[in-house]
Design a protein around this motif. Structure first.
Motif, mmCIF file in Angstrom:
data_model
loop_
_atom_site.group_PDB
_atom_site.id
_atom_site.type_symbol
_atom_site.label_atom_id
_atom_site.label_comp_id
_atom_site.label_asym_id
_atom_site.label_seq_id
_atom_site.Cartn_x
_atom_site.Cartn_y
_atom_site.Cartn_z
ATOM 1 N N PHE A 13 0.833 -1.201 0.000
ATOM 2 C CA PHE A 13 0.000 0.000 0.000
ATOM 3 C C PHE A 13 0.870 1.256 0.000
ATOM 4 O O PHE A 13 0.621 2.200 -0.760
ATOM 5 C CB PHE A 13 -0.942 0.025 1.205
ATOM 6 N N GLU A 14 1.909 1.273 0.834
ATOM 7 C CA GLU A 14 2.794 2.431 0.891
ATOM 8 C C GLU A 14 3.498 2.640 -0.450
ATOM 9 O O GLU A 14 3.634 3.774 -0.926
ATOM 10 C CB GLU A 14 3.827 2.249 2.003
ATOM 11 N N GLU A 15 3.924 1.537 -1.063
ATOM 12 C CA GLU A 15 4.605 1.646 -2.354
ATOM 13 C C GLU A 15 3.671 2.141 -3.450
ATOM 14 O O GLU A 15 4.087 2.869 -4.360
ATOM 15 C CB GLU A 15 5.212 0.296 -2.752
ATOM 16 N N SER A 16 2.395 1.755 -3.388
ATOM 17 C CA SER A 16 1.444 2.239 -4.395
ATOM 18 C C SER A 16 1.270 3.752 -4.292
ATOM 19 O O SER A 16 1.047 4.430 -5.301
ATOM 20 C CB SER A 16 0.097 1.534 -4.246
ATOM 21 N N GLN A 17 1.405 4.293 -3.080
ATOM 22 C CA GLN A 17 1.321 5.741 -2.903
ATOM 23 C C GLN A 17 2.574 6.446 -3.426
ATOM 24 O O GLN A 17 2.545 7.631 -3.724
ATOM 25 C CB GLN A 17 1.124 6.075 -1.410
ATOM 26 N N ARG A 18 3.676 5.699 -3.516
ATOM 27 C CA ARG A 18 4.929 6.268 -4.022
ATOM 28 C C ARG A 18 5.077 6.089 -5.534
ATOM 29 O O ARG A 18 6.158 6.337 -6.088
ATOM 30 C CB ARG A 18 6.129 5.597 -3.328
ATOM 31 N N PHE A 19 4.037 5.639 -6.191
ATOM 32 C CA PHE A 19 4.116 5.317 -7.611
ATOM 33 C C PHE A 19 4.729 6.453 -8.441
ATOM 34 O O PHE A 19 5.673 6.219 -9.208
ATOM 35 C CB PHE A 19 2.731 4.929 -8.136
ATOM 36 N N PRO A 20 4.267 7.695 -8.313
ATOM 37 C CA PRO A 20 4.874 8.771 -9.119
ATOM 38 C C PRO A 20 6.377 8.923 -8.862
ATOM 39 O O PRO A 20 7.157 9.081 -9.805
ATOM 40 C CB PRO A 20 4.103 10.017 -8.676
#
Length: 335
Positions: A128-135
Motif C-alpha cells: 500500500f505504501e509503495e502504491s502511494q509512491r508510484f509517481p
C-alpha cells in the motif's frame, strides 16, 4: 493516402480448458511470431500473480522469450505492476532486455498489485505504501535509465542510456493525470474497465505537458476484439470472453472455457449482479465480421482520437485466434 493507425496485441497468456502453462507459452510464441510477420506494432504481456490459469506471472522472463523469437515487433509489459518491485531491479531487468533487443522493448507501468490483497501482501508487506509512491518510483526509473545517472551513488547496469520507453497504464483518471504531468504516453485498460476511457483520454490530452520523452500527447486504447467470417460466428467465439469475466466477477477460478452456442442464454443464466458487472467490463469489446468491425472500429478510433489501438483477444481455439488476428490487422489497415 492516410496512414493506418498502428495496431498492437496484449496477450494475457491465459491457459485454456484442457491445456497447461507449457502449451500456453508455446502458443504465446506462435501468436507473437504471427503478429510480428503481419506488422503488428507491439506485443505486450501482463503481470498477474496467484492465478492458476494465467501463465505470465514471470512477465520479464516471458518478454525475453518472445523478443528472442521475433524480429521487428516491439515487446513489452502491459504492464509491470511497479509497487510490487524495486525501481532499481526493474531498471536492471529492462535495461538488460533493451541491451539484448535494441529499440524493441517497452515498459508499461501500472500501480495495481495484479492480484488479490492477500497475495499482494505476500509479494511485499508494504504494498500500500509503495502504491502511494508510484509517481516517485516512476521518476526513479527514469533516472536509472538516463545517462545522467552515471554520477549517482546508485546505478542500474546495463540500463544507463537505454532510455527504455515508459508508458503509464491505467483504468482511471488518476493515471491520466500522472501521464499528462510527466509527459509520458498513456494506455487505457478498456478491455476490462472501459467506463472512464474517453473521459481519461480527454483529460490527458488537455493537461499534457511536453517532456524530453514526448513532445505531444500519445494515447493507446486496449479493447477486446474478436473477428470471424460472420457476426454469428464471432459472437459464439466471444462466449469464452464473457465466461472469463463471469468467473472473475464470481471469483470462480477456471481456465478459459470453450465457447457455448448462445451468448444470450449465457447472459440470461447469470445472476442480475453478475450480468451487470460483466456488461460493464465488456463494454469496450468489438466482435463481428470484417465488415462489422470495419464500421465499429473506424467509429471508435475517430471518436476516441487514439494514436494506437491495442487488442486483447481471449479466444479458446488457437487457430480461431490466429485467424482473428489476421482479420483484425486487415480491418485496421483498411480504416
Amino acid at each position: 493516402m492516410k496512414t493506418p493507425i498502428p495496431i498492437s496485441l496484449l496477450e494475457l497468456a491465459i491457459i485454456t480448458e484442457g491445456s497447461n502453462a507449457a502449451e500456453t507459452m508455446h502458443k504465446t510464441k506462435e501468436l507473437a511470431q504471427l503478429a510480428d510477420g503481419l506488422g503488428y506494432n507491439r506485443f505486450w504481456l501482463a503481470e498477474h500473480h496467484n492465478m492458476a490459469h494465467v501463465a505470465s506471472s514471470a512477465t520479464v522472463v516471458l518478454i525475453g522469450y518472445v523478443a528472442s523469437l521475433t524480429q521487428n515487433i516491439r515487446v513489452g509489459s502491459g504492464g509491470i505492476m511497479l509497487p510490487n518491485h524495486s525501481p532499481l531491479i526493474i531498471a536492471e531487468q529492462f535495461g538488460t532486455l533493451a541491451t539484448l533487443y535494441p529499440d524493441r522493448i517497452d515498459l508499461g507501468l501500472g500501480r495495481a498489485p495484479g492480484t488479490d490483497s492477500l497475495t499482494a501482501q505476500a509479494i511485499r508487506k508494504d504494498f500500500f505504501e509503495e502504491s502511494q509512491r508510484f509517481p516517485k518510483n516512476v521518476s526513479a526509473l527514469q533516472d536509472y535509465f538516463s545517462v545522467e545517472n552515471a554520477v549517482s551513488s546508485v546505478r542500474a547496469f546495463p540500463a544507463e542510456g537505454t532510455n527504455v520507453p515508459i508508458w503509464i497504464l491505467g483504468s482511471s483518471m488518476d493515471s491520466a493525470a500522472l501521464a499528462a504531468s510527466y509527459g509520458l504516453p498513456y494506455a487505457f485498460a478498456g478491455h476490462f474497465a472501459p467506463r472512464q476511457m474517453i473521459q481519461a483520454f480527454e483529460f490527458y490530452r488537455e493537461n499534457f505537458k511536453p517532456s524530453v520523452y514526448l513532445e505531444e500527447a500519445k494515447t493507446m486504447a486496449c479493447v477486446n476484439a474478436i473477428a470471424a467470417d460472420t457476426d454469428e460466428e464471432a459472437e459464439i467465439l466471444s462466449t469464452s470472453l464473457y465466461q472469463m469475466f463471469q468467473n472473475l466477477v464470481q471469483n470462480t477460478r477456471k481456465p478459459l472455457q470453450p465457447p457455448v452456442a448462445s451468448l444470450s442464454d449465457l447472459m440470461n443464466n447469470m445472476s442480475e449482479e453478475s450480468r451487470f458487472h460483466v456488461n460493464q467490463m465488456t463494454a469496450g469489446s468489438f466482435i463481428g465480421s470484417k465488415e462489422t468491425l470495419t464500421k465499429e472500429l473506424k467509429k471508435f478510433i475517430e471518436y476516441s482520437r487514439i494514436s494506437e489501438l491495442m487488442i486483447s483477444s481471449p479466444i479458446y481455439s488457437h487457430q480461431d485466434k490466429m485467424k482473428s488476428l489476421r482479420m483484425l490487422k486487415e480491418v485496421v489497415d483498411s480504416i
